[in-house]
Scaffold this active site. Structure first.
Site, short mmCIF file in Angstrom:
data_model
loop_
_atom_site.label_atom_id
_atom_site.label_comp_id
_atom_site.label_asym_id
_atom_site.label_seq_id
_atom_site.Cartn_x
_atom_site.Cartn_y
_atom_site.Cartn_z
CG ASP A 33 1.16 -5.73 3.27
OD1 ASP A 33 1.49 -4.54 3.07
OD2 ASP A 33 1.70 -6.69 2.72
CE1 TYR A 205 3.19 0.22 -4.58
CE2 TYR A 205 2.33 -0.68 -6.63
CZ TYR A 205 2.43 -0.71 -5.25
OH TYR A 205 1.76 -1.69 -4.56
CD GLN A 257 -9.21 0.11 5.78
OE1 GLN A 257 -10.03 -0.34 6.58
NE2 GLN A 257 -8.33 -0.68 5.19
NE ARG A 273 0.65 2.06 -3.24
CZ ARG A 273 1.14 3.09 -2.55
NH1 ARG A 273 1.41 4.23 -3.14
NH2 ARG A 273 1.37 2.96 -1.26
CD GLU A 275 -4.76 -8.91 -1.96
OE1 GLU A 275 -5.52 -9.49 -1.17
OE2 GLU A 275 -3.63 -9.34 -2.25
CG ASP A 276 -7.64 -2.31 0.96
OD1 ASP A 276 -8.56 -3.09 1.28
OD2 ASP A 276 -7.66 -1.09 1.21
CB SER A 277 -6.47 0.61 -3.66
OG SER A 277 -5.37 0.17 -4.43
#
Length: 373
Positions: A33, A205, A257, A273, A275-277
């Protein structure tokens, strides 16, 4: 092992009016997030905007985005009380991932609407390739109760097609990748990767198939793997398993980042894993596997399959995703080889080419705000 192909130069977006933006982010997952919101905020500032990022937990920014920050970008504690709300509300208010703006801030929005004009109020949703995204993108949602009753909030959906809000892509991403390509051999050497080794990044995860993957990597093959393990849950998952000297493993430290991006560019296979990655791995153009955020009702299975359908994933990549995400037995994890990774690379790069032909999320957001102002 695999060549790294930088993104082509993106056309410069025409300058947009300078506006003030309030972006709200509640931290639910580990870093995803924050990562999406920070990249969005930072790129808006690069394009001449002023952004306040409101967060209930900003601790990850200490290593993800160490100061100094770009001028015009600031982070603030969650404004739970009226005293925490600024005197001036932004021209644009964004609720990221459906988080609810605190009641005190909603009241301030209503006051601004009565005194002048309301901000453009946007619900920036989760990323998905499912069909509903195109149907719901840009739809209005009328506020029916409370101090903001009568105002409109707009749904804005990131996605993978031109009928969605697309993905965050910085204007300087292509040049950054080209600069990195020139020093990629040195980056790999600095991380202990030999010229003939396959560098595999692990950001996950706790996949049930992790022991199967490690057994694969420890079995002699044409890959000669070296595993680069990210800090946090991936490291904990690895260290909970028996280790042997037959697998070269390096444990990484938290990093900003831009350095995370470089890891994806420097590796030959990226296990990512959230969304961003996922988005960053797509822009990297290297073979990748997505560990999607698990949901109790298994709704993430449909979401993952929709992504694989859009990706036109070859059978081995689809089966690997299913085993990696617990949709099939860990023992069904397909074997990795140079041939398999080359097939995956062709798939990811074809998808990336499709994405680069679309207008990016930041430019679409700015155009949408101009339209609704």
């Amino acid at each position: 092992m695999l060549d790294f192909l930088p993104l082509p130069q993106s056309p410069k977006a025409p300058p947009a009016p300078s506006l003030s933006w309030d972006i709200f982010c509640q931290v639910i997952d580990n870093f995803g997030d924050v990562g999406v919101c920070w990249r969005t905020a930072a790129e808006l500032v690069t394009r001449g905007q002023t952004v306040r990022l409101w967060m209930d937990d900003a601790s990850a920014l200490q290593w993800m985005a160490p100061q100094p920050w770009p001028q015009g970008l600031s982070a603030h504690a969650w404004p739970a009380q009226a005293a925490d709300v600024p005197a001036s509300i932004g021209d644009v208010v964004i609720e990221a991932f459906g988080c609810e703006i605190p009641a005190a801030f909603v009241s301030a929005i209503a006051t601004k609407a009565k005194q002048s004009r309301p901000p453009v109020w946007i619900n920036l949703e989760y990323l998905s390739a499912e069909d509903y995204v195109e149907r719901c993108h840009r739809l209005p949602s009328r506020i029916m109760s409370g101090p903001a009753s009568g105002l409109t909030r707009w749904f804005f959906y990131p996605g993978f097609t031109s009928a969605t809000g697309s993905l965050v892509r910085e204007q300087n991403l292509g040049p950054r990748q080209r600069d990195f390509a020139a020093v990629r051999p040195q980056w790999r050497a600095s991380h202990g990767v030999q010229p003939d080794e396959c560098a595999v990044s692990l950001f996950c995860y706790e996949p049930a198939a992790l022991p199967q993957l490690l057994n694969q990597l420890m079995t002699p093959s044409d890959l000669k793997p070296r595993l680069l393990v990210t800090p946090g849950r991936a490291t904990a998952a690895m260290q909970a398993l028996p280790q042997t000297d037959r697998l070269a493993v390096q444990y990484l430290q938290p990093c900003p980042q831009p350095q995370f991006d470089e890891m994806l560019w420097g590796c030959d296979l990226n296990l990512v894993r959230g969304e961003d990655s996922l988005v960053r791995a797509l822009w990297a153009g290297q073979p990748m596997v997505w560990h999607i955020y698990p949901q109790d009702d298994n709704a993430h299975h449909d979401k993952l399959n929709a992504f694989l359908d859009w990706l036109d994933a070859p059978d081995s990549l689809r089966r690997f995703h299913h085993a990696w995400n617990g949709m099939t037995a860990p023992q069904t994890l397909p074997l990795l080889s140079r041939e398999v990774l080359n097939e995956w690379a062709q798939c990811i790069r074809a998808a990336r080419s499709t994405l680069t032909s679309q207008t990016g999320l930041i430019e679409q957001l700015q155009a949408f705000v101009a339209e609704k102002s």
